[in-house]
Design a protein around this motif. Structure first.
Motif, PDB file in Angstrom:
ATOM      1  N   LEU A  58      38.068  38.652  26.705  1.00 12.31           N
ATOM      2  CA  LEU A  58      37.340  38.177  26.924  1.00 12.31           C
ATOM      3  C   LEU A  58      36.734  38.923  28.257  1.00 12.31           C
ATOM      4  O   LEU A  58      35.814  39.506  28.502  1.00 12.31           O
ATOM      5  N   ALA A  59      37.956  38.461  29.803  1.00 12.45           N
ATOM      6  CA  ALA A  59      37.555  38.998  30.412  1.00 12.45           C
ATOM      7  C   ALA A  59      37.474  40.374  30.819  1.00 12.45           C
ATOM      8  O   ALA A  59      37.089  41.601  31.259  1.00 12.45           O
ATOM      9  N   LEU A  60      38.724  41.036  29.853  1.00 11.00           N
ATOM     10  CA  LEU A  60      39.145  42.904  29.416  1.00 11.00           C
ATOM     11  C   LEU A  60      37.920  43.266  28.825  1.00 11.00           C
ATOM     12  O   LEU A  60      37.340  44.383  29.193  1.00 11.00           O
ATOM     13  N   GLY A  64      36.153  44.321  31.828  1.00 10.93           N
ATOM     14  CA  GLY A  64      37.294  46.020  32.117  1.00 10.93           C
ATOM     15  C   GLY A  64      38.670  46.260  33.155  1.00 10.93           C
ATOM     16  O   GLY A  64      39.143  44.699  33.652  1.00 10.93           O
ATOM     17  N   PRO A  65      38.581  46.965  34.327  1.00 11.23           N
ATOM     18  CA  PRO A  65      39.317  47.134  34.729  1.00 11.23           C
ATOM     19  C   PRO A  65      39.817  46.343  36.458  1.00 11.23           C
ATOM     20  O   PRO A  65      40.794  45.783  36.642  1.00 11.23           O
ATOM     21  N   LEU A  66      38.114  45.368  37.006  1.00  7.19           N
ATOM     22  CA  LEU A  66      38.223  44.502  36.929  1.00  7.19           C
ATOM     23  C   LEU A  66      38.325  42.736  36.738  1.00  7.19           C
ATOM     24  O   LEU A  66      38.398  42.090  37.467  1.00  7.19           O
ATOM     25  N   GLU A  72      40.565  35.439  39.389  1.00  6.42           N
ATOM     26  CA  GLU A  72      41.162  35.582  40.561  1.00  6.42           C
ATOM     27  C   GLU A  72      40.266  35.226  41.870  1.00  6.42           C
ATOM     28  O   GLU A  72      40.399  33.622  42.011  1.00  6.42           O
ATOM     29  N   HIS A  73      38.632  35.154  41.653  1.00 11.23           N
ATOM     30  CA  HIS A  73      38.137  35.031  42.598  1.00 11.23           C
ATOM     31  C   HIS A  73      37.076  33.932  41.884  1.00 11.23           C
ATOM     32  O   HIS A  73      36.762  32.903  42.875  1.00 11.23           O
TER      33      HIS A  73
END
Length: 126
Positions: A58-60, A64-66, A72-73
């Motif tokens: 889901l994060a990807l 995407g690249p962030l 981590e934020h």
């Protein structure tokens, strides 16, 4: 009490309990859980490793690249952190665990640097 007030109260308690995780981290893990369960036919209880992989996917998809930077934020630096969030949600009564569910199920499911940096699927659509 409205659902929004309830959610704000729960998120406030979660952040008091473990301030290293942003409120969005809890919401994102819940979104990943829903995403994984929605893909199952029939829906069933999922394992810690399945949820951790769902968070990765889901994060990807969303960032995407962030993806690694965003997670981590919010305080999610490893799959163990996903487990800490899940068990905090269980303790607050938001999620229910089965007897066989353990924190260890989330340990080292994947490496963040490998999944989000070196292994990022540049040019591949999700």
């Amino acid at each position: 009490m409205t659902e929004l007030q309830f959610a704000d109260e729960i998120l406030g308690r979660l952040q008091e309990r473990d301030p290293r995780f942003h409120a969005k981290a809890y919401l994102f893990v819940l979104s990943a859980l829903q995403s994984v369960v929605n893909e199952l036919q029939p829906p069933r209880h999922i394992s810690g490793s399945e949820l951790a992989l769902g968070v990765r996917d889901l994060a990807l998809d969303r960032f995407g690249p962030l993806a690694r930077t965003v997670l981590e934020h919010w305080g999610i630096h490893a799959t163990d952190d996903v487990g800490r969030i899940v068990f905090a949600l269980v303790e607050c009564g938001v999620l229910v665990k089965q007897d066989e569910d353990r924190m260890e199920d989330f340990r080292d499911v994947f490496d963040f640097e490998e999944a989000f940096d070196r292994g990022y699927p540049w040019g591949v659509s999700h």
